[in-house]
Design a protein around this motif. Structure first.
Motif, mmCIF file in Angstrom:
data_model
loop_
_atom_site.group_PDB
_atom_site.id
_atom_site.type_symbol
_atom_site.label_atom_id
_atom_site.label_comp_id
_atom_site.label_asym_id
_atom_site.label_seq_id
_atom_site.Cartn_x
_atom_site.Cartn_y
_atom_site.Cartn_z
ATOM 1 N N ILE A 149 0.842 -1.196 0.000
ATOM 2 C CA ILE A 149 0.000 0.000 0.000
ATOM 3 C C ILE A 149 0.878 1.247 0.000
ATOM 4 C CG2 ILE A 149 -1.791 1.286 1.214
ATOM 5 C CD1 ILE A 149 -2.781 -1.317 0.104
ATOM 6 N N ALA A 150 0.560 2.198 -0.880
ATOM 7 C CA ALA A 150 1.326 3.445 -0.963
ATOM 8 C C ALA A 150 0.981 4.365 0.207
ATOM 9 C CB ALA A 150 1.036 4.143 -2.289
ATOM 10 N N ALA A 151 1.971 5.101 0.679
ATOM 11 C CA ALA A 151 1.765 6.086 1.744
ATOM 12 C C ALA A 151 2.111 7.492 1.277
ATOM 13 C CB ALA A 151 2.601 5.732 2.970
ATOM 14 N N ASN A 152 2.599 7.634 0.046
ATOM 15 C CA ASN A 152 2.969 8.961 -0.441
ATOM 16 C C ASN A 152 1.721 9.820 -0.637
ATOM 17 O OD1 ASN A 152 2.136 8.901 -3.514
ATOM 18 N ND2 ASN A 152 3.168 6.950 -3.140
ATOM 19 N N PRO A 153 1.848 11.151 -0.520
ATOM 20 C CA PRO A 153 0.671 12.028 -0.584
ATOM 21 C C PRO A 153 -0.098 11.953 -1.903
ATOM 22 C CG PRO A 153 2.572 13.195 0.305
ATOM 23 C CD PRO A 153 3.085 11.890 -0.203
ATOM 24 N N VAL A 154 0.554 11.600 -2.999
ATOM 25 C CA VAL A 154 -0.117 11.560 -4.299
ATOM 26 C C VAL A 154 -1.037 10.342 -4.416
ATOM 27 C CG1 VAL A 154 0.230 11.457 -6.794
ATOM 28 C CG2 VAL A 154 1.775 12.823 -5.379
ATOM 29 N N ASN A 155 -0.571 9.189 -3.959
ATOM 30 C CA ASN A 155 -1.339 7.938 -4.120
ATOM 31 C C ASN A 155 -1.612 7.249 -2.791
ATOM 32 O OD1 ASN A 155 -1.512 7.834 -7.069
ATOM 33 N ND2 ASN A 155 0.699 7.555 -7.008
ATOM 34 N N TYR A 156 -1.815 8.023 -1.737
ATOM 35 C CA TYR A 156 -1.981 7.440 -0.406
ATOM 36 C C TYR A 156 -3.137 6.432 -0.381
ATOM 37 C CZ TYR A 156 -2.653 6.878 4.585
ATOM 38 O OH TYR A 156 -2.781 6.334 5.840
ATOM 39 N N GLY A 157 -2.851 5.247 0.165
ATOM 40 C CA GLY A 157 -3.875 4.222 0.322
ATOM 41 C C GLY A 157 -4.118 3.371 -0.907
ATOM 42 N N LYS A 158 -3.468 3.710 -2.018
ATOM 43 C CA LYS A 158 -3.678 2.941 -3.246
ATOM 44 C C LYS A 158 -2.692 1.773 -3.305
ATOM 45 C CE LYS A 158 -5.337 6.902 -5.914
ATOM 46 N NZ LYS A 158 -5.126 7.747 -7.116
ATOM 47 N N PRO A 159 -3.149 0.606 -3.711
ATOM 48 C CA PRO A 159 -2.253 -0.555 -3.777
ATOM 49 C C PRO A 159 -1.278 -0.457 -4.938
ATOM 50 C CG PRO A 159 -4.442 -1.161 -4.548
ATOM 51 C CD PRO A 159 -4.544 0.242 -4.031
ATOM 52 N N CYS A 160 -0.029 -0.794 -4.656
ATOM 53 C CA CYS A 160 1.026 -0.982 -5.670
ATOM 54 C C CYS A 160 1.564 0.293 -6.304
ATOM 55 C CB CYS A 160 0.544 -1.926 -6.782
ATOM 56 S SG CYS A 160 0.022 -3.539 -6.167
ATOM 57 N N LYS A 161 0.942 1.436 -6.108
ATOM 58 C CA LYS A 161 1.420 2.673 -6.744
ATOM 59 C C LYS A 161 2.412 3.384 -5.832
ATOM 60 C CE LYS A 161 -2.334 3.427 -9.983
ATOM 61 N NZ LYS A 161 -3.217 4.395 -10.625
ATOM 62 N N LEU A 162 3.593 2.778 -5.728
ATOM 63 C CA LEU A 162 4.609 3.287 -4.820
ATOM 64 C C LEU A 162 5.457 4.360 -5.480
ATOM 65 C CD1 LEU A 162 5.894 -0.077 -3.270
ATOM 66 C CD2 LEU A 162 3.850 1.240 -2.691
ATOM 67 N N SER A 163 5.979 5.258 -4.667
ATOM 68 C CA SER A 163 6.952 6.238 -5.136
ATOM 69 C C SER A 163 8.327 5.586 -5.166
ATOM 70 C CB SER A 163 6.950 7.454 -4.211
ATOM 71 O OG SER A 163 7.352 7.059 -2.907
ATOM 72 N N CYS A 164 9.316 6.342 -5.653
ATOM 73 C CA CYS A 164 10.675 5.788 -5.749
ATOM 74 C C CYS A 164 11.222 5.396 -4.384
ATOM 75 C CB CYS A 164 11.606 6.811 -6.401
ATOM 76 S SG CYS A 164 11.270 7.113 -8.142
ATOM 77 N N VAL A 165 11.082 6.276 -3.387
ATOM 78 C CA VAL A 165 11.642 5.968 -2.072
ATOM 79 C C VAL A 165 10.911 4.793 -1.437
ATOM 80 C CG1 VAL A 165 10.166 7.605 -0.795
ATOM 81 C CG2 VAL A 165 12.422 6.991 0.094
ATOM 82 N N GLU A 166 9.614 4.664 -1.695
ATOM 83 C CA GLU A 166 8.876 3.513 -1.156
ATOM 84 C C GLU A 166 9.334 2.215 -1.811
ATOM 85 O OE1 GLU A 166 4.506 5.241 0.048
ATOM 86 O OE2 GLU A 166 5.063 5.306 -2.058
ATOM 87 N N ALA A 167 9.631 2.273 -3.103
ATOM 88 C CA ALA A 167 10.120 1.082 -3.805
ATOM 89 C C ALA A 167 11.494 0.666 -3.270
ATOM 90 C CB ALA A 167 10.194 1.351 -5.302
ATOM 91 N N PHE A 168 12.388 1.640 -3.074
ATOM 92 C CA PHE A 168 13.690 1.338 -2.468
ATOM 93 C C PHE A 168 13.492 0.695 -1.088
ATOM 94 C CE2 PHE A 168 15.700 4.836 -5.168
ATOM 95 C CZ PHE A 168 16.504 3.975 -5.883
ATOM 96 N N ALA A 169 12.655 1.336 -0.262
ATOM 97 C CA ALA A 169 12.458 0.881 1.114
ATOM 98 C C ALA A 169 11.845 -0.517 1.155
ATOM 99 C CB ALA A 169 11.573 1.880 1.868
#
Length: 312
Positions: A149-169
């Motif tokens: 689940i994405a936590a970034n402000p653009v796609n918060y709560g959406k599945p699989c739509k991660l930002s770059c830092v979320e993908a690294f993490a």
């Protein structure tokens, strides 16, 4: 006459070359030690202590295609802070590459690849995948990330739509380098929320040694029903209100009860307003009496003065 014997040519195995190949990169022990050092250094910098710039134990890279808003792009921010290197199209990367074109998923078995050769992402818009030249982003280890689940402000709560830092993490957590995930996410105010949202899944993924096991965990999570919280109805300290379990429950109260509650509050307000109006009217009446008495006194004094003048 006999034929000349030819000795069989035996190719000697180049053991030195294989040895160099096996020793390429750093050992997991050395990587882990460098990871701890980098993490501790980042904590000191957060506390305001002076020190050298934090150096990660493995290279991080990114193909940046200009699809995202520069102010919101987490990859660009990591580049500015010196954690990530920009790659050109057709430039090869030998580490793990997170790409929608991958056919395998990231698992704990990718740990050595990340430790020795690093990790790369593709910074493109999810809305422009068809326009993205994935064939020009070359590497030997393309990978997919499992359900998160994405936590970034653009796609918060959406599945699989991660930002770059979320993908690294996410990758660092799955392969067992969680400290690096925290180090990067702390560069963003909302960063650690990603770990909170996905803690259960990330822990389960990290325990999988094969892709089949990981996909099984993902499937179980997506198909399972949310667990209902159990409580003891006889626990008076639980904070949960329960009816008497030894008798039949009464019928549910209809909505009139809430209306009565509202009307009672309105009645209290009206009573207060009435009291205020009554007090105000009493004050006004008292003021009128005082004015009347004062007026009578003035008239009496004027009448008395007139009588004195006539007598003179």
């Amino acid at each position: 006459m006999g034929r000349k014997k030819h000795d069989k040519f035996m190719r000697v195995e180049n053991k030195g070359k294989n040895k160099r190949h096996k020793m390429k990169g750093k050992t997991l022990e050395a990587f882990t030690e460098e990871m701890h050092t980098a993490f501790e250094a980042s904590l000191h910098l957060e506390e305001g202590a002076e020190g050298p710039q934090v150096k990660l134990p493995c290279p991080l890279a990114m193909w940046e295609l200009g699809h995202c808003d520069p102010k919101r792009c987490t990859g660009r921010k990591l580049v500015r802070k010196g954690f990530v290197q920009n790659l050109r199209l057709n430039q090869r990367f030998n580490g793990l590459i997170l790409s929608p074109m991958g056919t395998k998923y990231v698992t704990a078995s990718d740990r050595e690849i990340v430790a020795q050769s690093g990790l790369a992402v593709i910074d493109c818009s999810w809305a422009k995948l068809e326009e993205t030249p994935f064939s020009k982003m070359v590497g030997s280890h393309p990978r997919l990330l499992p359900y998160l689940i994405a936590a970034n402000p653009v796609n918060y709560g959406k599945p699989c739509k991660l930002s770059c830092v979320e993908a690294f993490a996410a990758t660092f957590c799955i392969v067992g380098f969680e400290e690096l995930a925290i180090l990067l996410l702390k560069k963003f105010k909302w960063g650690t929320v990603f770990l909170d949202l996905n803690k259960v899944l990330l822990d389960r993924y990290a325990g999988c040694q094969s892709e089949e096991e990981l996909l099984s965990v993902e499937k179980d999570f997506l198909t399972s029903k949310p667990e209902e919280e159990e409580f003891d109805p006889f626990d008076v300290n639980s904070g949960v209100e329960c009816g008497n379990l030894n008798r039949r429950q009464c019928a549910l109260v209809d909505h009139d009860s809430s209306e009565d509650t509202d009307s009672s509050e309105d009645n209290e307000d009206e009573a207060e307003d009435g009291k205020t109006r009554s007090d105000t009217s009493q004050e006004q009446h008292h003021d009128e009496e005082e004015e009347s008495e004062h007026h009578d006194e003035e008239e009496e004094s004027e009448h008395h003065s007139d009588e004195e003048e006539e007598s003179k």
